[in-house]
Design an enzyme around this catalytic site. Structure first.
Site, PDB file in Angstrom:
ATOM      1  CG  ASP A 111      22.546  92.706  56.941  1.00 44.92           C
ATOM      2  OD1 ASP A 111      21.685  92.595  56.043  1.00 44.92           O
ATOM      3  OD2 ASP A 111      23.359  93.531  56.873  1.00 44.92           O
ATOM      4  CG  ASP A 163      18.760  95.912  61.640  1.00 46.13           C
ATOM      5  OD1 ASP A 163      19.601  96.399  61.128  1.00 46.13           O
ATOM      6  OD2 ASP A 163      18.874  95.047  62.246  1.00 46.13           O
TER       7      ASP A 163
HETATM    8 MG   LIG Z   1      20.472  93.688  62.453  1.00 47.31          MG
END
Ligand SMILES: [Mg+2]
Ligand SMILES: [Zn+2]
Length: 189
Positions: free
Chosen positions: A21, A19
């Site tokens: 962020d 992932d």
């Molecule tokens: Mg995230």
């Protein structure tokens, strides 16, 4: 689904899915909207360098509903994307591909995590089965997406994380990406 591929085929024996962020850079309650709002975690940059050094290809998988919410402009989105790729390389890392879902939840698209669609696309690009890889994320939806795809989900819970959702019943979870990577591949990695 938006797909960016560094090259037509990534020549790595192993891959890891990440992932973005909250994993590579600090997440924000109001979305990471501009380059000025991108703040990398130092441990994540070290982890990217280590992964590259050991021949593990990195693929990003990220929900970016801020785009279709009208909060993130396309120019800003691409600027952030390029900055992430560039910063990884400056630090000795490399990112082979990135898959993004720009949709809002109400659009009921097929790609938004916890759908496994982006993980499947990443695995097709990498030439691997989902069961051969890990997906590291900071949200419950990341772990669900991993489960839905049949790959191993690893959760990181950063001290400053805005990772959403109740803690999925997966342990262990880690406080940094570097810890997660060292645990996945072993301390001698
Ligand atoms: Mg995230
Ligand atoms: Zn989508």
């Amino acid at each position: 689904m938006l797909a960016w591929l560094k090259s037509a085929k990534a020549e790595y024996d192993r891959f890891i899915l990440l992932d973005r962020d909250g994993v590579l850079n600090v997440n924000r309650a109001d979305y990471v909207k501009t380059l000025a709002e991108v703040s990398f975690y130092p441990d994540a940059l070290r982890a990217l360098a280590l992964l590259e050094q050991k021949g593990v290809g990195v693929i990003l998988i990220s929900n970016q509903s801020g785009i279709n919410r009208g909060l993130i402009g396309w120019e800003d989105f691409f600027e952030i994307h390029e900055a992430v790729i560039g910063r990884a390389e400056e630090c000795g890392g490399a990112i082979q591909a990135a898959f993004y879902c720009p949709h809002r939840p109400d659009e009921k698209c097929e790609c938004r995590k916890p759908s496994p669609a982006m993980i499947f696309a990443a695995c097709r690009f990498a030439g691997i089965e989902p069961g051969q890889t890990f997906f590291v994320g900071d949200s419950a939806t990341d772990i669900l997406a991993a489960e839905n795809a049949g790959c191993r989900g690893v959760r990181i819970c950063r001290a400053d994380s805005r990772g959403t959702g109740a803690l999925a019943p997966v342990e262990p979870s880690f406080t940094t990406l570097l810890d997660a990577v060292l645990s996945i591949y072993g301390k001698n990695f």
